[in-house]
Design an enzyme around this catalytic site. Structure first.
Site, mmCIF file in Angstrom:
data_model
loop_
_atom_site.group_PDB
_atom_site.id
_atom_site.type_symbol
_atom_site.label_atom_id
_atom_site.label_comp_id
_atom_site.label_asym_id
_atom_site.label_seq_id
_atom_site.Cartn_x
_atom_site.Cartn_y
_atom_site.Cartn_z
ATOM 1 N N LYS A 33 -126.333 -30.878 82.620
ATOM 2 C CA LYS A 33 -125.985 -32.127 81.929
ATOM 3 C C LYS A 33 -124.471 -32.222 81.720
ATOM 4 O O LYS A 33 -123.774 -31.191 81.755
ATOM 5 C CB LYS A 33 -126.722 -32.202 80.587
ATOM 6 C CG LYS A 33 -126.312 -31.127 79.585
ATOM 7 C CD LYS A 33 -127.234 -31.114 78.367
ATOM 8 C CE LYS A 33 -126.817 -30.023 77.398
ATOM 9 N NZ LYS A 33 -127.834 -29.789 76.348
ATOM 10 N N TYR A 248 -93.572 -34.834 70.845
ATOM 11 C CA TYR A 248 -93.718 -35.901 69.840
ATOM 12 C C TYR A 248 -93.609 -35.347 68.422
ATOM 13 O O TYR A 248 -94.186 -34.306 68.101
ATOM 14 C CB TYR A 248 -95.083 -36.574 69.972
ATOM 15 C CG TYR A 248 -95.153 -37.599 71.081
ATOM 16 C CD1 TYR A 248 -94.366 -38.757 71.045
ATOM 17 C CD2 TYR A 248 -96.012 -37.415 72.146
ATOM 18 C CE1 TYR A 248 -94.446 -39.697 72.065
ATOM 19 C CE2 TYR A 248 -96.095 -38.350 73.171
ATOM 20 C CZ TYR A 248 -95.306 -39.495 73.120
ATOM 21 O OH TYR A 248 -95.385 -40.419 74.120
HETATM 22 C C1 LIG Z 1 -128.120 -28.304 76.295
HETATM 23 C C2 LIG Z 1 -129.480 -27.807 76.187
HETATM 24 C C3 LIG Z 1 -129.821 -26.509 76.608
HETATM 25 C C4 LIG Z 1 -128.802 -25.497 77.068
HETATM 26 O O1 LIG Z 1 -128.206 -24.862 75.972
HETATM 27 P P1 LIG Z 1 -127.192 -23.651 76.180
HETATM 28 O O2 LIG Z 1 -126.873 -23.204 74.810
HETATM 29 O O3 LIG Z 1 -125.996 -24.219 76.870
HETATM 30 O O4 LIG Z 1 -127.875 -22.642 77.017
HETATM 31 C C5 LIG Z 1 -131.161 -26.158 76.604
HETATM 32 N N1 LIG Z 1 -132.103 -27.010 76.156
HETATM 33 C C6 LIG Z 1 -131.810 -28.249 75.722
HETATM 34 C C7 LIG Z 1 -132.895 -29.121 75.222
HETATM 35 C C8 LIG Z 1 -130.490 -28.683 75.697
HETATM 36 O O5 LIG Z 1 -130.200 -29.911 75.225
#
Ligand SMILES: *Cc1c(COP(=O)(O)O)cnc(C)c1O
Length: 338
Positions: A33, A248
């Site tokens: 994702k 800045y």
């Molecule tokens: C993002 C996510 C994961 C992965 O989590 P990590 O801590 O990066 O391993 C797993 N399950 C769900 C439902 C998520 O939203």
């Protein structure tokens, strides 16, 4: 141009460790994702495929479409449009969502076992199963998510117990509704490393695969390596005299004559400005003054500077977590697999 380098060796090392932990490569679902946590969706999908990973998890359908060629199943966590597709599974987050889903799609039921973010409540599981059957949806999985797997506390055990109850209920109702045995999964990266003997069907692994898992120190510390290195190119070098300021609002003052260079990376690229004046690179260059939109200044005069090799170290300086540092990196920065 800032450049993101992705180490195939580090990624495969991490996947080796995870596969060993969970017992099989086929149990790994890589979480891709948000542009694969900023690493690049297609780059990481291809590498995962090359390694032999068959399952992926993404946020939306758009991401799923882009990587369909590389996986056997893709779980979409927050779908809004649905299509009947053998490879794509849509997470069910509420009972109301089931009403909007078209017949024939593959679904995985998310159950809230204590995080109280997404998923149907444990009391709603039976109703969800009934609705899924009535609507002609194909139940492929039942899952949950831990709120504190990276923390040394009893919470992980409590949620696991709750999920055991859910599993029992789903299995007990199987003959009534006639679905095939769904895959059960509850673990993200941190949770997988809490098991002595991992016994679930799947792990949804994100941050550990990218080599940036951080657990409470008393918990297992696997030997993961960060996959991403962020580098930037020099734009200019100058010598500051004592008393001169950088950037800045003149927030950094040179206390002696010093060599300072400007690099082509800034908060426009996603480099969090909150680390201004508070960060030192792995090779010891100090971040001077405020990060600008497309520039940042560091001590020294290297042509190419490694900004970070471990997003968690940068995150510390910015007062956040590695996840946020990674996902914020602009998609247009070149990703190069080495
Ligand atoms: C993002 C996510 C994961 C992965 O989590 P990590 O801590 O990066 O391993 C797993 N399950 C769900 C439902 C998520 O939203």
């Amino acid at each position: 141009m800032a450049i993101i380098r992705l180490s195939r060796k580090a990624y495969f090392n991490n996947l080796d460790i995870i596969a060993q932990k969970v017992g099989a490569v086929s149990k790994i679902a890589v979480v891709l994702k948000d542009n694969a946590y900023g690493h690049g969706l297609l780059e990481m999908a291809k590498l995962s495929h090359e390694y032999g990973i068959r399952a992926a998890v993404v946020h939306n359908s758009n991401e799923a479409e882009k990587i369909k060629g590389y996986f056997e199943t893709i779980l979409v966590l927050a779908g809004h449009e649905y299509s009947v597709d053998e490879k794509i599974h849509y997470a069910i987050n509420t009972l109301a969502q089931i009403e909007k889903m078209p017949a024939g799609i593959r679904v995985e039921l998310k159950v809230d076992t204590g995080m109280h973010r997404n998923g149907v409540s444990m009391r709603e599981v039976e109703e969800a199963l009934l609705l899924i059957t009535k609507k002609g949806l194909l139940l492929k999985g039942v899952f949950t998510h831990n709120r504190s797997a990276d923390t040394l506390s009893s919470e992980w055990f409590w949620q696991r117990k709750n999920f055991e109850k859910v599993k029992k209920q789903v299995s007990a109702s199987q003959t009534t509704y006639g679905y095939e045995t769904p895959r059960f999964h509850s673990s993200n990266s941190a949770s997988a490393f809490r098991y002595k003997a991992f016994d679930e069907d799947l792990v949804r692994v994100g941050i550990a695969a990218y080599g940036c898992l951080e657990m409470d120190l008393t918990l297992e510390q696997p030997d993961l390596q960060p996959v991403m290195t962020l580098t930037a190119q020099k734009i200019a070098t100058r010598t500051l005299k004592e008393g001169e300021h950088v950037g800045y609002n003149a927030t950094y003052r040179a206390d002696k004559e010093m060599l300072v260079s400007t690099y082509d990376v800034g908060y426009g690229d996603g480099l969090l400005r909150a680390a201004s004046n508070r960060y030192t690179t792995p090779s010891g260059e100090q971040l001077l003054g405020r990060i600008s939109m497309d520039n940042s200044s560091f001590t020294g005069d290297k042509e190419e500077l490694v900004i970070f090799e471990d997003a968690n170290r940068y995150a510390e300086a910015a007062g956040t977590i590695g996840y946020e540092v990674l996902v914020g990196l602009h998609p247009e920065i070149a990703r190069v697999v080495i």
